[in-house]
Design an enzyme around this catalytic site. Sequence first.
Site, short mmCIF file in Angstrom:
data_model
loop_
_atom_site.label_atom_id
_atom_site.label_comp_id
_atom_site.label_asym_id
_atom_site.label_seq_id
_atom_site.Cartn_x
_atom_site.Cartn_y
_atom_site.Cartn_z
N CYS A 204 26.34 36.95 -27.86
CA CYS A 204 27.27 36.95 -28.29
C CYS A 204 27.68 37.36 -29.93
O CYS A 204 28.90 37.37 -29.78
CB CYS A 204 27.46 36.44 -27.38
SG CYS A 204 27.13 35.77 -25.47
N LYS B 85 35.51 32.68 -23.40
CA LYS B 85 35.59 33.28 -23.17
C LYS B 85 34.47 33.52 -21.79
O LYS B 85 33.52 33.16 -21.71
CB LYS B 85 34.65 34.25 -23.74
CG LYS B 85 33.74 33.53 -24.38
CD LYS B 85 32.98 34.62 -25.97
CE LYS B 85 31.74 34.06 -26.40
NZ LYS B 85 30.17 34.17 -25.33
N ASP C 298 29.38 30.04 -29.33
CA ASP C 298 28.51 29.18 -28.31
C ASP C 298 27.64 28.44 -28.65
O ASP C 298 26.87 28.71 -27.88
CB ASP C 298 28.05 30.83 -27.16
CG ASP C 298 28.87 31.43 -26.96
OD1 ASP C 298 29.98 31.41 -27.07
OD2 ASP C 298 28.54 32.52 -26.19
#
Length: 228
Positions: A162, A129, A24
């Site tokens: 995450c 995701k 990310d």
Amino acid sequence: MISVKAEPFSFDFEPGEVALIVIDMQRDFIEPGGFGETLGNDVSHMQRAIAPTRNLLALFRARSWPVIHTRECHLPDLSDCPPAKRDRGAPSLRIGDPGPMGRILIKGEPGAEIIADCTPIDGEIIIDKPGKGAFYATGLGEQLEKLGIKSLVFAGVTTEVCVQSTMREANDRGYNCLLIEEATESYFPHFKTAALEMIRAQGGIVGWTAPLGALQDAVQSQFEGQIA
């Protein structure tokens, strides 16, 4: 076998069975004006991870080892974004709202893209995701199985959400996981510190952590030895 000086003990992996997962590194989380900043966070903390992640990418690319990038984002109609996720808290902008870089965390919008310093190159896998962990509702597991991967090296943001979520998912699936300490960050430095300690606690209950230099030295030593 390559052996990295790590905590809580050496992290060993076979060169043909390792992949890098970069979590990310997106504009919405790292750049001013993105979703992270609208939540009241200081994004300068996140930017410390950019150069180490870029160097880590260079290390894997030089060896043609697999690289996987993830992006947390949602479909334009938000059908994959539960209301409990979108409506939580009191941010000035919510997922799907128009923001300075397009709709917040929506697939295809500028803010959901990976920052320029970590842009994927041809042949690298991109996983979109809808959740915090990269295995949930994605094809990541199948991709890793197809590649014959047994060990994972991690970078990205945020450490305690995450990144750690994906490491825990990977650990449950039998992967050995190493997090590169400088290549991950949090909006809250003490959260990063706590996450690193949790990951390597109790003999590496989730995985290992190591500085980037330790991995670079281990790789260099291995391949110099082969040349000699």
